[in-house]
Design a protein around this motif. Structure first.
Motif: not given
Length: 279
Positions: A163-188
Motif C-alpha cells: 500500500i505504501r509503495a502504491a501511494i508514493t509510486e516507489d517500488g516496495i524495495g525502496i521502502h523495505l530498504e528504508y525500514t531496514n536502515k531505520i531498524k539498523d539505527i534502532m539496534n545501534l
C-alpha cells in the motif's frame, strides 16, 4: 461512464470485469457479482468503484494475473485496493493491481505448505506507516475470512508495504530498504545505551518516531534550530557523545550530513530514555 457495461468475467460476489466500447473495466460494488452474471449489464447505481484497464505494460501484466491466479484472489485484492483508496482518499498506483494479487497468491501457497511467515520489520512498519498498517490489518482479516485461513500478523507488514509503495509510486524495495536502515539505527541505539528496548514498547515507538522525523527533516533540508545546544553539550555529555555516533551511522546509511542542532535533539531523547529506565 460505465452505464450498460457488459460483464465479461465474475471474480467474486463484489467484483467483476466488464466491457464497454472496447474498453475493459474492473467494477466493484456490493453483490454485483452475485446478482449479475456474464453477459449482463450493471446499472451504474450498483457500482462503487471503477478501474479502467488500458493498453499499457501494467495492464498486459494484469492479463497474466487473470490467467494464472485464482479469481477469488484477484477479487479480494480489488476489494482491498478499493477499500484502501477510500480510506486514504486517493488513487493508488496501478501497479498494485498486479503486485497485490501476486503477493496474496504466494502467501496462501506458503500457508498451504505450512511455511512460516515472518516479518522482521513489523514493529518498525507499525510506527513508520500507521495509516497504511491499519488498512493492511483490515485487509488481512478480509483475506483470512475469505479463504478460511489464519495468516499471522506478520503478513500485515508486507501488505502495508504494498500500500505504501502504491501511494508514493516507489517500488516496495525502496521502502523495505528504508525500514531496514531505520531498524539498523534502532539496534545501534540499543547497543550504545547498553540495553535492549522492547520493540513493541512505547519507548521504542517514541524513539523510532523521533529518529524518523529527524531523518525526514534532514532529507528535506528542513532541520530546526536548537537554542539549547550549548547547554545540552554541557549537561548531557554522555548522551551527546552517543548521539554523535548515531549521527555518523545515519550519515553513512543515508549519505546525508546530520547538523549539530539535530544531534542535540537526539541527545535529549537519549536522556529521556535513560530517565525512563531509572524510573
Amino acid at each position: 461512464m460505465v452505464d450498460d457495461a457488459i460483464i465479461k468475467k465474475v471474480l467474486n460476489n463484489n467484483v467483476v470485469i466488464a466491457e464497454k466500447e472496447n474498453n475493459d473495466y474492473i467494477l466493484i460494488g456490493k453483490g454485483i457479482g452475485f446478482d449479475f452474471h456474464k453477459g449482463s449489464s450493471i446499472p451504474s447505481n450498483r457500482i462503487e468503484t471503477v478501474f479502467i484497464r488500458e493498453n499499457t505494460e501494467i495492464d498486459n501484466n494484469y492479463n497474466t494475473v487473470l490467467e494464472t491466479i485464482d479469481n477469488k484472489i484477484i477479487g479480494i485484492s480489488e476489494e482491498i485496493i478499493s477499500m484502501s483508496e477510500k480510506d486514504l482518499g486517493l488513487k493508488l498506483n496501478k501497479q498494485i493491481h498486479v503486485s497485490l494479487p501476486d503477493h496474496i497468491n504466494f502467501c496462501l501457497k506458503r500457508m498451504e505448505k505450512e511455511i512460516k511467515i515472518e516479518n522482521p520489520f513489523l514493529n518498525e512498519l507499525k510506527v513508520l506507516y500507521p495509516e497504511e498498517y491499519s488498512i493492511a490489518s483490515k485487509a488481512l482479516k478480509m483475506i483470512n475470512d475469505t479463504f478460511n485461513t489464519n495468516i499471522p500478523e506478520d503478513e500485515t507488514g508486507f501488505i502495508c508495504l504494498h500500500i505504501r509503495a502504491a501511494i508514493t509510486e516507489d517500488g516496495i524495495g525502496i521502502h523495505l530498504e528504508y525500514t531496514n536502515k531505520i531498524k539498523d539505527i534502532m539496534n545501534l541505539i540499543s547497543k550504545l545505551i547498553g540495553r535492549s528496548i522492547e520493540t513493541n514498547s512505547l519507548e521504542y515507538a517514541r524513539t523510532l518516531t523521533h529518529t524518523n522525523f529527524m531523518l525526514e527533516r534532514i532529507l528535506k533540508g528542513k532541520t530546526i534550530k536548537n537554542l539549547l545546544l550549548d547547554t545540552i553539550k554541557d549537561k548531557f555529555q554522555s548522551e551527546y557523545s552517543i548521539a554523535i555516533k548515531i549521527a555518523l551511522r545515519i550519515e553513512a546509511l543515508f549519505s546525508v550530513k546530520v547538523p549539530e542542532d539535530e544531534i542535540g535533539y537526539l541527545a535529549i531523547h537519549l536522556k529521556r530514555l535513560s530517565d525512563m529506565e531509572n524510573e
